[in-house]
Design an enzyme around this catalytic site. Sequence first.
Site, mmCIF file in Angstrom:
data_model
loop_
_atom_site.group_PDB
_atom_site.id
_atom_site.type_symbol
_atom_site.label_atom_id
_atom_site.label_comp_id
_atom_site.label_asym_id
_atom_site.label_seq_id
_atom_site.Cartn_x
_atom_site.Cartn_y
_atom_site.Cartn_z
ATOM 1 N N TYR A 134 0.815 -1.348 -0.035
ATOM 2 C CA TYR A 134 0.111 0.101 -0.039
ATOM 3 C C TYR A 134 1.003 1.145 0.202
ATOM 4 C CZ TYR A 134 -3.445 3.668 0.974
ATOM 5 O OH TYR A 134 -3.998 4.631 0.645
ATOM 6 N N ASP A 218 9.518 3.069 1.267
ATOM 7 C CA ASP A 218 8.244 3.743 1.684
ATOM 8 C C ASP A 218 8.232 3.601 3.181
ATOM 9 O OD1 ASP A 218 5.851 4.599 2.613
ATOM 10 O OD2 ASP A 218 4.595 3.639 0.762
ATOM 11 N N LYS A 247 3.042 10.415 7.754
ATOM 12 C CA LYS A 247 2.224 10.331 9.007
ATOM 13 C C LYS A 247 2.908 10.952 10.178
ATOM 14 C CE LYS A 247 0.166 5.995 7.456
ATOM 15 N NZ LYS A 247 -1.118 6.221 7.595
HETATM 16 N N1 PLP Z 1 2.615 4.492 2.370
HETATM 17 C C1 PLP Z 1 2.075 3.812 3.339
HETATM 18 C C2 PLP Z 1 3.092 2.672 3.602
HETATM 19 C C3 PLP Z 1 1.158 3.983 3.998
HETATM 20 O O1 PLP Z 1 0.617 3.050 5.086
HETATM 21 C C4 PLP Z 1 0.253 5.044 3.579
HETATM 22 C C5 PLP Z 1 -0.852 5.519 4.278
HETATM 23 O O2 PLP Z 1 -1.370 4.595 5.091
HETATM 24 C C6 PLP Z 1 0.868 5.907 2.637
HETATM 25 C C7 PLP Z 1 1.882 5.585 1.998
HETATM 26 C C8 PLP Z 1 -0.102 7.076 2.044
HETATM 27 O O3 PLP Z 1 -0.105 8.024 3.005
HETATM 28 P P1 PLP Z 1 -0.861 9.234 3.056
HETATM 29 O O4 PLP Z 1 -2.371 8.748 3.520
HETATM 30 O O5 PLP Z 1 -0.356 10.386 3.898
HETATM 31 O O6 PLP Z 1 -1.107 9.724 1.490
#
Ligand code: PLP
Length: 394
Positions: A134, A218, A247
């Site tokens: 994700y 990520d 986050k």
């Molecule tokens: N990458 C990961 C691993 C995530 O868990 C999330 C959100 O849960 C995101 C990217 C996306 O972040 P945002 O919700 O701030 O766009």
Amino acid sequence: MDPIQFLGENLAPTSPTPMGLEIVGAEGCWLTTKDGNRYLDLVAGLAVNNVGHRHPKVIAAIKEQCDRFLHVIPYGEFVQAPQVEFAEHLTAALPDGLDSVYFVNSGTEAIEAAVKLAKRVTGRTKLIGCRKSYHGSTHGSLSLTDNEVKKYRSRPLLPEVHHIAFNDPSELLRIDANTAAVVVEPIQGDAGVRIPDPAWLRALRERCDATDALLVFDEVQTGFGRTGTFMAFEHSGVVPDILVLGKALGGGLPMGAFVASRDRMAMLASDPVLGHITTFGGHPLPCVAGMAALDILFEEDLASNAERMGQAFKALLVHPAIKEVRGKGLMLAVDLGDADLVQRVVKGCLERGVLGFWFLSCPTAFRISPPLTISQEEVETACGVIKEVLDGMS
Ligand code: PLP
């Protein structure tokens, strides 16, 4: 339940079944609702409130900045001390090669921009993600995400995106001389907390080096002490070419960032200039809040507390209905092996004042990702409630 009942008619809903708590206060690991109930927060706004809700130093930093200035001009034009200082503090905590920060607004925007940078640096277009990953909800991030339910209504997505198996060395040869970037969560979050073999991450690094593909980690969810180290990549020692953050980065305010080497990042400033632009990126409020949170993380050694309290959860969450408690630090998945039971347990815990939450791609488990400030006593309270609810269901 009808979302209109909770949200009114003017706020767009995201699901037909919102939790519907009306929060009026939050402090440390606790939330207070309008009806006067208190909830022990095992979610932390989805791994955001790592230093706890309303840490006094974060609140003070925000208030001081409010008395100076708020938004003045889009990112990169004026000298804004909060941006400059936060970038200095952040990169000081990261290895060499991760020394230039670009602040954006969210995790998904940071992924988008990181991929644009990788295309720019390599002159290539092929992208590789992992199965069950994700990375966010905008088109590029969604293309890299491997969750067909979330994707199929938004096609066409980005071309030339391929997914390889997470933690499986046999698929690494799909990374080749056409690959611009391989985007990987060093611990998969919404897949239900999946921890790869450090040897796989090392082999991934080697394959990227051999093909000159950029390795993008990520760490939107895993960063800032969540897994018991500052960044999750420290568990394997594998350093990415581009690090994506979000986050907890903004200390409870909205913010994302991507970090790379100075020479690579400089490419976004020419041919064309303004290679990535964003009006609110690096807004002074999340910068000062994030810098305060970063200092707190180290001053209070919250990564070590995450490691200790994660072990405490694992030791206490022993019950015939619990198949497995997976995770590192305070990034945990409690797997019950039964999606329906998970729904009922999360609801049952909520009724008893403990807030847990689901995963996007792992219906048989619920998540535990509380503030990293959680105490042993609070862990015991939470585990007592979870086990009581499970007892009532078996
Ligand atoms: N990458 C990961 C691993 C995530 O868990 C999330 C959100 O849960 C995101 C990217 C996306 O972040 P945002 O919700 O701030 O766009």
